[in-house]
Design a protein around this motif. Structure first.
Motif, mmCIF file in Angstrom:
data_model
loop_
_atom_site.group_PDB
_atom_site.id
_atom_site.type_symbol
_atom_site.label_atom_id
_atom_site.label_comp_id
_atom_site.label_asym_id
_atom_site.label_seq_id
_atom_site.Cartn_x
_atom_site.Cartn_y
_atom_site.Cartn_z
ATOM 1 N N ARG A 59 0.880 -1.169 0.000
ATOM 2 C CA ARG A 59 0.000 0.000 0.000
ATOM 3 C C ARG A 59 0.921 1.223 0.000
ATOM 4 O O ARG A 59 1.502 1.592 1.013
ATOM 5 C CB ARG A 59 -0.918 0.012 1.219
ATOM 6 N N TYR A 60 1.043 1.837 -1.170
ATOM 7 C CA TYR A 60 2.033 2.890 -1.360
ATOM 8 C C TYR A 60 1.619 4.188 -0.685
ATOM 9 O O TYR A 60 2.454 4.955 -0.235
ATOM 10 C CB TYR A 60 2.249 3.103 -2.862
ATOM 11 N N GLY A 61 0.344 4.411 -0.597
ATOM 12 C CA GLY A 61 -0.158 5.615 0.061
ATOM 13 C C GLY A 61 -1.600 5.847 -0.291
ATOM 14 O O GLY A 61 -1.986 5.792 -1.467
ATOM 15 N N GLY A 62 -2.479 6.104 0.707
ATOM 16 C CA GLY A 62 -3.887 6.345 0.428
ATOM 17 C C GLY A 62 -4.513 5.179 -0.294
ATOM 18 O O GLY A 62 -4.553 4.051 0.197
ATOM 19 N N GLU A 63 -5.004 5.428 -1.520
ATOM 20 C CA GLU A 63 -5.634 4.380 -2.328
ATOM 21 C C GLU A 63 -4.714 3.884 -3.434
ATOM 22 O O GLU A 63 -5.162 3.232 -4.384
ATOM 23 C CB GLU A 63 -6.944 4.895 -2.933
ATOM 24 N N GLU A 64 -3.409 4.164 -3.345
ATOM 25 C CA GLU A 64 -2.435 3.722 -4.331
ATOM 26 C C GLU A 64 -1.723 2.459 -3.849
ATOM 27 O O GLU A 64 -1.332 2.362 -2.679
ATOM 28 C CB GLU A 64 -1.395 4.807 -4.614
ATOM 29 N N PHE A 65 -1.539 1.513 -4.780
ATOM 30 C CA PHE A 65 -0.908 0.234 -4.448
ATOM 31 C C PHE A 65 0.184 -0.075 -5.469
ATOM 32 O O PHE A 65 0.097 0.339 -6.637
ATOM 33 C CB PHE A 65 -1.939 -0.900 -4.456
ATOM 34 N N LEU A 66 1.193 -0.796 -5.005
ATOM 35 C CA LEU A 66 2.274 -1.284 -5.868
ATOM 36 C C LEU A 66 2.354 -2.800 -5.735
ATOM 37 O O LEU A 66 2.183 -3.355 -4.640
ATOM 38 C CB LEU A 66 3.615 -0.674 -5.457
ATOM 39 N N ILE A 67 2.642 -3.457 -6.839
ATOM 40 C CA ILE A 67 2.845 -4.914 -6.839
ATOM 41 C C ILE A 67 4.124 -5.219 -7.601
ATOM 42 O O ILE A 67 4.296 -4.757 -8.733
ATOM 43 C CB ILE A 67 1.674 -5.660 -7.507
ATOM 44 N N LEU A 68 5.014 -5.955 -6.965
ATOM 45 C CA LEU A 68 6.232 -6.413 -7.623
ATOM 46 C C LEU A 68 6.035 -7.873 -7.988
ATOM 47 O O LEU A 68 5.727 -8.705 -7.125
ATOM 48 C CB LEU A 68 7.436 -6.236 -6.710
ATOM 49 N N LEU A 69 6.198 -8.191 -9.273
ATOM 50 C CA LEU A 69 5.973 -9.547 -9.783
ATOM 51 C C LEU A 69 7.315 -10.160 -10.188
ATOM 52 O O LEU A 69 7.818 -9.904 -11.284
ATOM 53 C CB LEU A 69 5.036 -9.502 -10.996
ATOM 54 N N SER A 88 -7.327 1.969 -11.966
ATOM 55 C CA SER A 88 -6.485 2.274 -13.126
ATOM 56 C C SER A 88 -5.090 1.741 -12.856
ATOM 57 O O SER A 88 -4.562 1.902 -11.747
ATOM 58 C CB SER A 88 -6.441 3.779 -13.372
ATOM 59 N N PHE A 89 -4.483 1.129 -13.901
ATOM 60 C CA PHE A 89 -3.224 0.412 -13.718
ATOM 61 C C PHE A 89 -2.131 0.976 -14.620
ATOM 62 O O PHE A 89 -2.390 1.324 -15.787
ATOM 63 C CB PHE A 89 -3.394 -1.068 -14.059
ATOM 64 N N GLY A 90 -0.911 1.061 -14.053
ATOM 65 C CA GLY A 90 0.276 1.388 -14.830
ATOM 66 C C GLY A 90 1.307 0.289 -14.652
ATOM 67 O O GLY A 90 1.522 -0.194 -13.526
ATOM 68 N N ILE A 91 1.946 -0.140 -15.744
ATOM 69 C CA ILE A 91 2.871 -1.276 -15.711
ATOM 70 C C ILE A 91 4.217 -0.857 -16.274
ATOM 71 O O ILE A 91 4.287 -0.086 -17.244
ATOM 72 C CB ILE A 91 2.334 -2.457 -16.548
ATOM 73 N N THR A 92 5.273 -1.376 -15.681
ATOM 74 C CA THR A 92 6.608 -1.210 -16.246
ATOM 75 C C THR A 92 7.413 -2.475 -15.999
ATOM 76 O O THR A 92 7.127 -3.238 -15.057
ATOM 77 C CB THR A 92 7.333 0.009 -15.646
ATOM 78 N N GLU A 93 8.391 -2.684 -16.873
ATOM 79 C CA GLU A 93 9.268 -3.852 -16.743
ATOM 80 C C GLU A 93 10.665 -3.390 -16.375
ATOM 81 O O GLU A 93 11.085 -2.293 -16.746
ATOM 82 C CB GLU A 93 9.311 -4.635 -18.064
ATOM 83 N N ILE A 94 11.374 -4.237 -15.649
ATOM 84 C CA ILE A 94 12.694 -3.865 -15.135
ATOM 85 C C ILE A 94 13.765 -4.262 -16.132
ATOM 86 O O ILE A 94 13.717 -5.325 -16.730
ATOM 87 C CB ILE A 94 12.937 -4.550 -13.768
ATOM 88 N N VAL A 95 14.733 -3.361 -16.267
ATOM 89 C CA VAL A 95 15.914 -3.649 -17.080
ATOM 90 C C VAL A 95 17.080 -3.866 -16.121
ATOM 91 O O VAL A 95 17.551 -2.914 -15.501
ATOM 92 C CB VAL A 95 16.229 -2.498 -18.046
ATOM 93 N N PRO A 96 17.588 -5.093 -15.949
ATOM 94 C CA PRO A 96 18.681 -5.338 -14.993
ATOM 95 C C PRO A 96 19.903 -4.496 -15.305
ATOM 96 O O PRO A 96 20.329 -4.381 -16.449
ATOM 97 C CB PRO A 96 18.970 -6.834 -15.176
ATOM 98 N N GLY A 97 20.453 -3.886 -14.278
ATOM 99 C CA GLY A 97 21.668 -3.105 -14.411
ATOM 100 C C GLY A 97 21.453 -1.678 -14.850
ATOM 101 O O GLY A 97 22.383 -0.876 -14.844
ATOM 102 N N GLN A 109 13.528 4.030 -7.510
ATOM 103 C CA GLN A 109 12.768 5.245 -7.744
ATOM 104 C C GLN A 109 12.451 5.431 -9.224
ATOM 105 O O GLN A 109 11.358 5.880 -9.594
ATOM 106 C CB GLN A 109 13.543 6.452 -7.205
ATOM 107 N N ALA A 110 13.393 5.091 -10.095
ATOM 108 C CA ALA A 110 13.137 5.216 -11.534
ATOM 109 C C ALA A 110 12.040 4.267 -11.981
ATOM 110 O O ALA A 110 11.186 4.617 -12.815
ATOM 111 C CB ALA A 110 14.428 4.951 -12.302
ATOM 112 N N ILE A 111 12.046 3.057 -11.435
ATOM 113 C CA ILE A 111 11.027 2.067 -11.797
ATOM 114 C C ILE A 111 9.651 2.544 -11.360
ATOM 115 O O ILE A 111 8.677 2.514 -12.139
ATOM 116 C CB ILE A 111 11.363 0.716 -11.138
ATOM 117 N N ILE A 112 9.549 2.989 -10.115
ATOM 118 C CA ILE A 112 8.257 3.461 -9.598
ATOM 119 C C ILE A 112 7.792 4.688 -10.380
ATOM 120 O O ILE A 112 6.601 4.852 -10.665
ATOM 121 C CB ILE A 112 8.374 3.763 -8.097
ATOM 122 N N GLY A 113 8.746 5.549 -10.754
ATOM 123 C CA GLY A 113 8.393 6.731 -11.538
ATOM 124 C C GLY A 113 7.777 6.360 -12.875
ATOM 125 O O GLY A 113 6.799 6.983 -13.332
ATOM 126 N N ARG A 114 8.307 5.325 -13.531
ATOM 127 C CA ARG A 114 7.749 4.902 -14.811
ATOM 128 C C ARG A 114 6.359 4.298 -14.635
ATOM 129 O O ARG A 114 5.449 4.553 -15.434
ATOM 130 C CB ARG A 114 8.686 3.894 -15.486
#
Length: 386
Positions: free
Chosen positions: A295-305, A341-350, A355-360
């Protein structure tokens, strides 16, 4: 370096007395007098004196041997107490299951005098071994431990006929068991040592469980059972390091409940809490145990897969979006539909930090809201990679 020891002094003293006896007329006179008494009274004083002397020597020898055995037993008990103290000290520094398992594996066989020994504790519906199982049947060990946990008063009962079991009792209940080979039969001293070891291990395992619960509760949001932001960022850093080592990938999903402020304003904050709790429950139902929820804050959520590419993250997001809509919250005879509403990003190793991932992911979420809400959008960075 001493030339003469205590035994040498005793030997020299004995030789001196022997020389005195050989040259002493008084002793000869005394023995002649004893023989005269023997002949005149019909007694046998000299043989009796020899017998008494022999009995006295044998008695002293047996007494010294008994004292030696007692001293050996006392030294053995001291050594056992020292081993128990070392076990206790090692357990005192163990606050999690892995460290307790390492300490138990190192010390318990020593306390069991090299016998075949094992220990298990129950966490929920599962049994966790605290020592290597080796070639033994895990199912058989679990059955033996379950028998002792079910009836702690039966401690020492040879479950299955080939193991001597002791319960691990803490806070008034049995949480596990120690099993040891009963062949050859255990002495009372060995049973006492094992009972003390079981008490120490039980207290340590219970403390570790309580410590884990306190740590988990402090890292989780009480309403949704999701991790809080601080702990999620720590776990995300760990996943990033793992991804760099293994050259793997994972995805992050950020979602926001649509029109949540209107729900609070119209139905009250208790209703808003019920909506958040329902969202947490639905995530626990849909997601894997390895997925990290926040629970990132208020009604915002993050999921790491973990180990999930972008296509998999999109499928998971669609499942959640449809599941939220399919499970409205009943409040005062009204059904409150949940959309997100959903926003998705994929991780680039290295090439990424947390913070950059969450920002995207946040930018993709913002785009989903701009496009009418209740939809899924992928970050431009991830689209370019795809």
């Amino acid at each position: 370096m001493r030339i003469f020891g205590r035994n040498d002094v005793f030997l020299v003293g004995g030789l001196a007395i022997a020389v005195w006896v050989v040259s002493s007329r008084q002793l000869g006179t005394l023995l002649d007098r004893a023989r005269e008494i023997d002949h005149s009274r019909g007694l046998q004083l000299v043989p009796a004196l020899f017998i008494l002397a022999a009995v006295f020597v044998i008695h002293q020898f047996r007494k010294r041997e008994e004292m030696r055995v007692k001293a050996s037993q006392a030294n053995s008990r001291v050594a056992e107490m020292e081993r128990l103290v070392l076990f206790s000290q090692a357990l005192a520094h163990s606050l999690d299951g892995n460290s307790i398992r390492a300490v138990t594996t190192e010390h318990l066989p020593v306390l069991a005098s090299g016998r075949d020994v094992w220990a298990m504790v129950r966490t929920g519906d599962e049994w966790m071994p605290l020592t290597p199982i080796g070639t033994r049947s895990r199912a058989a060990l679990e059955r033996a431990a379950a028998l002792v946990v079910a009836d702690p008063d039966a401690s020492g009962h040879a479950a299955g006929g080939d193991v001597y079991c002791l319960p691990l009792v803490a806070a008034g209940g049995a949480i596990g068991a120690i099993g040891i080979s009963p062949d050859p039969p255990l002495t009372e001293a060995q049973r006492s040592v094992l009972a003390a070891a079981a008490a120490l291990l039980a207290a340590s395992a219970k403390n570790a469980d309580l410590f884990f619960q306190v740590k988990e509760n402090s890292a989780r949001d009480a309403l949704t059972a999701c991790f809080n932001r601080r702990h999620f960022l720590e776990l995300m850093d760990s996943e990033l390091r793992r991804a760099r080592r293994s050259h793997g990938s994972f995805s992050v999903v950020m979602f926001d409940l649509d029109h949540f402020k209107q729900i609070n304003d119209r139905f009250g904050h208790l209703c808003g809490d019920a909506v958040l709790a329902t969202v947490g429950q639905r995530m626990n139902t849909i997601l894997r145990s390895s997925d990290i929820k926040c629970r990132y804050g208020g009604e915002e959520f993050l999921i790491l897969l973990p180990d999930t590419p972008l296509s998999g993250a999109r499928r998971v997001s669609e499942m959640l979006r449809h599941d939220f809509e399919a499970h409205p919250v009943a409040w005062n005879d009204q059904a409150i539909i949940i959309t997100a509403s959903f926003g998705i990003t994929e991780i680039v190793p290295g090439a990424d930090d947390a913070q950059a991932i969450i920002g995207r992911a946040d930018a993709a979420l913002y785009q989903a809201k701009q496009d009418g809400r209740n939809c899924i959008r992928v970050s431009e960075h991830s689209q370019a990679i795809a």
